[in-house]
Design an enzyme around this catalytic site. Structure first.
Site, PDB file in Angstrom:
ATOM      1  N   HIS A 224     -41.866 -17.335  29.771  1.00 19.14           N
ATOM      2  CA  HIS A 224     -42.892 -16.765  28.860  1.00 19.14           C
ATOM      3  C   HIS A 224     -43.865 -15.945  29.717  1.00 19.14           C
ATOM      4  CE1 HIS A 224     -45.426 -16.356  25.443  1.00 19.14           C
ATOM      5  NE2 HIS A 224     -45.977 -17.558  25.364  1.00 19.14           N
ATOM      6  N   HIS A 263     -35.844 -10.608  25.387  1.00 18.98           N
ATOM      7  CA  HIS A 263     -36.858 -11.144  24.479  1.00 18.98           C
ATOM      8  C   HIS A 263     -36.162 -11.800  23.294  1.00 18.98           C
ATOM      9  CE1 HIS A 263     -40.437 -11.293  21.944  1.00 18.98           C
ATOM     10  NE2 HIS A 263     -41.115 -11.157  23.080  1.00 18.98           N
ATOM     11  N   ASP A 320     -43.883  -8.114  30.266  1.00 18.38           N
ATOM     12  CA  ASP A 320     -44.180  -8.647  31.599  1.00 18.38           C
ATOM     13  C   ASP A 320     -43.610  -7.813  32.740  1.00 18.38           C
ATOM     14  OD1 ASP A 320     -45.697 -10.877  30.958  1.00 18.38           O
ATOM     15  OD2 ASP A 320     -43.937 -12.099  30.527  1.00 18.38           O
TER      16      ASP A 320
HETATM   17  N1  ACO Z   1     -31.683 -11.462  32.715  1.00 17.20           N
HETATM   18  C1  ACO Z   1     -30.355 -11.527  32.594  1.00 17.20           C
HETATM   19  N2  ACO Z   1     -29.739 -11.761  31.430  1.00 17.20           N
HETATM   20  C2  ACO Z   1     -30.496 -11.956  30.349  1.00 17.20           C
HETATM   21  C3  ACO Z   1     -31.890 -11.924  30.402  1.00 17.20           C
HETATM   22  C4  ACO Z   1     -32.493 -11.649  31.658  1.00 17.20           C
HETATM   23  N3  ACO Z   1     -33.798 -11.576  31.774  1.00 17.20           N
HETATM   24  N4  ACO Z   1     -32.390 -12.164  29.174  1.00 17.20           N
HETATM   25  C5  ACO Z   1     -31.356 -12.330  28.366  1.00 17.20           C
HETATM   26  N5  ACO Z   1     -30.206 -12.219  29.060  1.00 17.20           N
HETATM   27  C6  ACO Z   1     -28.835 -12.277  28.525  1.00 17.20           C
HETATM   28  C7  ACO Z   1     -28.317 -13.683  28.411  1.00 17.20           C
HETATM   29  O1  ACO Z   1     -27.643 -14.088  29.573  1.00 17.20           O
HETATM   30  C8  ACO Z   1     -27.414 -13.559  27.221  1.00 17.20           C
HETATM   31  O2  ACO Z   1     -26.234 -12.889  27.621  1.00 17.20           O
HETATM   32  P1  ACO Z   1     -24.819 -13.151  26.886  1.00 17.20           P
HETATM   33  O3  ACO Z   1     -25.004 -12.740  25.455  1.00 17.20           O
HETATM   34  O4  ACO Z   1     -23.868 -12.288  27.645  1.00 17.20           O
HETATM   35  O5  ACO Z   1     -24.574 -14.626  27.042  1.00 17.20           O
HETATM   36  C9  ACO Z   1     -28.144 -12.615  26.301  1.00 17.20           C
HETATM   37  O6  ACO Z   1     -28.912 -11.790  27.171  1.00 17.20           O
HETATM   38  C10 ACO Z   1     -29.056 -13.282  25.300  1.00 17.20           C
HETATM   39  O7  ACO Z   1     -29.908 -14.152  25.991  1.00 17.20           O
HETATM   40  P2  ACO Z   1     -30.616 -15.413  25.349  1.00 17.20           P
HETATM   41  O8  ACO Z   1     -30.957 -16.367  26.426  1.00 17.20           O
HETATM   42  O9  ACO Z   1     -29.842 -15.925  24.164  1.00 17.20           O
HETATM   43  O10 ACO Z   1     -31.920 -14.790  24.783  1.00 17.20           O
HETATM   44  P3  ACO Z   1     -33.157 -15.635  24.353  1.00 17.20           P
HETATM   45  O11 ACO Z   1     -33.632 -15.009  23.118  1.00 17.20           O
HETATM   46  O12 ACO Z   1     -32.936 -17.079  24.275  1.00 17.20           O
HETATM   47  O13 ACO Z   1     -34.092 -15.397  25.625  1.00 17.20           O
HETATM   48  C11 ACO Z   1     -35.811 -14.938  27.067  1.00 17.20           C
HETATM   49  C12 ACO Z   1     -35.278 -14.753  25.648  1.00 17.20           C
HETATM   50  C13 ACO Z   1     -35.999 -16.429  27.369  1.00 17.20           C
HETATM   51  C14 ACO Z   1     -37.162 -14.250  27.172  1.00 17.20           C
HETATM   52  C15 ACO Z   1     -34.799 -14.330  28.079  1.00 17.20           C
HETATM   53  O14 ACO Z   1     -34.590 -12.977  27.771  1.00 17.20           O
HETATM   54  C16 ACO Z   1     -35.243 -14.507  29.532  1.00 17.20           C
HETATM   55  O15 ACO Z   1     -34.988 -15.529  30.123  1.00 17.20           O
HETATM   56  N6  ACO Z   1     -35.935 -13.455  30.096  1.00 17.20           N
HETATM   57  C17 ACO Z   1     -36.469 -13.558  31.446  1.00 17.20           C
HETATM   58  C18 ACO Z   1     -37.864 -14.172  31.411  1.00 17.20           C
HETATM   59  C19 ACO Z   1     -38.876 -13.263  30.795  1.00 17.20           C
HETATM   60  O16 ACO Z   1     -38.963 -12.085  31.114  1.00 17.20           O
HETATM   61  N7  ACO Z   1     -39.707 -13.841  29.920  1.00 17.20           N
HETATM   62  C20 ACO Z   1     -40.821 -13.130  29.292  1.00 17.20           C
HETATM   63  C21 ACO Z   1     -40.548 -12.879  27.839  1.00 17.20           C
HETATM   64  S1  ACO Z   1     -41.836 -11.931  27.098  1.00 17.20           S
HETATM   65  C22 ACO Z   1     -43.085 -13.039  26.970  1.00 17.20           C
HETATM   66  O17 ACO Z   1     -42.910 -14.222  26.790  1.00 17.20           O
HETATM   67  C23 ACO Z   1     -44.451 -12.535  27.083  1.00 17.20           C
END
Ligand code: ACO
Length: 383
Positions: A224, A263, A320
């Site tokens: 987050h 996201h 972010d």
């Molecule tokens: N890096 C690499 N791969 C990613 C990332 C990432 N940052 N984010 C998503 N993915 C990929 C996943 O591996 C998945 O791939 P697949 O479909 O091939 O299996 C797909 O994208 C979907 O990912 P999910 O985990 O289902 O997406 P979710 O909605 O649960 O996750 C989250 C959202 C937690 C923010 C995720 O994108 C993440 O971990 N990002 C990195 C941390 C981050 O930047 N957080 C800040 C968010 S904004 C905020 O809170 C202010």
């Protein structure tokens, strides 16, 4: 009788838990609105103080209302001596978000409305916390740098005073302007994890300080709000723009998350990230070598992730991702990035808590138990 397993929405994905008139996140089209005003319009024409008023009151202020609100904010900046002492003592070892979480909890001891959970008291506490969280963040920056606490200046606006308290000198107007935009862009984002956790706490009829303390603890995580600091660490680890491809390919091959990308709601470019990227590009000419290097790494990483190295779907930058180079340009240390996020998000948290309390219902979801039942209890000496 066997009951069919219910459909589980892991991470509450896709679940609506309440109605709200505060914020619209359109994740398909990459649009964001605070009380109906697009984030682009607000970033271009408004400022953080006006947006705080909008979020807390549901309407833009008239000139006299804004002026009274500003005075009110300015009058609430001071911190109790005990909180300043705690920050100083904790500052050497403690994480800045842990200091902020503890400081907000501690501020409840000294709050004149403590024990009063009426709507009017919650509004007063919200305004107070907007001012105090900025002061705690600046005081933490000073203490961690081994410098003396700087008293707030009530003549300055909110962000100007924050930079003054952090650096001990009147800030440059262009620094105030860019940081004000950063505060505004982070001010609100519907039922994200930290806002939701604040609402959950408030729904038990606990109190504003407890709810905001919960929200701060939730914001800290790298999935987050903590992603802003983690993204900068990644850029530093990459070191040079030409290393970016190698780093990203390796990280994705190792199933690592690239911080600042992806996201739960936006499945396209986060509009806040687009605005921050624009500001960063504008700053490029006047920025120093370190910031220009970070920006070049960030732009390379962005291109690679959007194209997902030719794979099926791209992953877009979130709010972010580009923050780190902007804050670095302002001379802000990485450990303050997430506290600054909290100092920006407090009006959004407070607005949601007060809105939810108007029609409060205790939040208590279910989990589907899939373990055994009716086990025989074996006395400890026989196990
Ligand atoms: N890096 C690499 N791969 C990613 C990332 C990432 N940052 N984010 C998503 N993915 C990929 C996943 O591996 C998945 O791939 P697949 O479909 O091939 O299996 C797909 O994208 C979907 O990912 P999910 O985990 O289902 O997406 P979710 O909605 O649960 O996750 C989250 C959202 C937690 C923010 C995720 O994108 C993440 O971990 N990002 C990195 C941390 C981050 O930047 N957080 C800040 C968010 S904004 C905020 O809170 C202010």
């Amino acid at each position: 009788m066997m009951v069919d397993a219910p459909k589980i929405n892991q991470g509450l994905e896709g679940i609506y838990f309440t109605e709200s008139g505060i914020c619209k996140v359109d994740g398909i089209n990459g649009r964001l609105y605070y009380y109906g005003y697009s984030i682009e319009t607000l970033a271009e024409n408004s400022n953080f103080e006006e947006v705080c008023y909008l979020l807390l009151n549901g309407k833009l202020p008239k000139k006299s209302e804004l002026s009274a609100f500003r005075k009110n904010l300015a009058s609430e900046r001071e911190l109790p001596e005990e909180v300043i002492m705690m920050i100083k003592r904790a500052s050497k070892k403690a994480n800045a978000m842990d200091i902020l979480r503890s400081a907000v909890s501690m501020l409840s001891f000294f709050d004149e409305d403590s024990g009063d959970n009426s709507e009017a008291a919650n509004m007063r506490k919200s305004v107070r916390l907007i001012s105090q969280i900025a002061s705690v963040t600046a005081a933490t920056g000073r203490a961690k740098a081994g410098k003396a606490y700087v008293e707030p200046d009530p003549k300055m606006n909110h962000v100007e005073n924050f930079l003054y308290m952090l650096n001990g000198a009147k800030p440059e107007p262009d620094h105030v302007k860019i940081l004000d935009t950063m505060f505004l862009l982070h001010a609100e984002h519907s039922s994200n994890a930290s806002t939701f956790s604040g609402i959950v706490t408030a729904s038990t009829l606990s109190d504003m300080h407890s709810a905001i303390t919960s929200a701060i603890g939730t914001l800290k995580g790298p999935l987050h709000g903590g992603a802003d600091e983690a993204a900068l660490h990644m850029m530093n680890a990459i070191g040079k723009p030409e290393n970016t491809v190698h780093y990203i390919v390796d990280a994705l091959a190792g199933k690592k998350r690239i911080m600042g990308f992806g996201h739960r709601v936006y499945k396209t470019y986060d509009p806040r990230a687009r605005i921050i990227k624009g500001r960063l590009e504008e700053m490029q000419n006047s920025a120093d070598k370190e910031v220009r290097n970070l920006t070049n790494i960030a732009l390379q990483a962005e291109k690679l992730m959007i194209n997902k190295l030719g794979k099926s779907h791209g992953i877009w930058p979130n709010v972010d991702f580009f923050s780190g180079p902007v804050y670095t340009d302002l001379g802000i240390e990485d450990y303050l990035f997430t506290p600054i996020f909290a100092a920006s998000r407090i009006p959004g948290w407070a607005a949601h808590i007060m809105e939810y309390l108007k029609g409060n219902r205790l939040i208590r979801p279910l989990e589907y138990y899939d373990g055994a039942i009716g086990k025989k209890y074996v006395p400890i000496k026989e196990r």
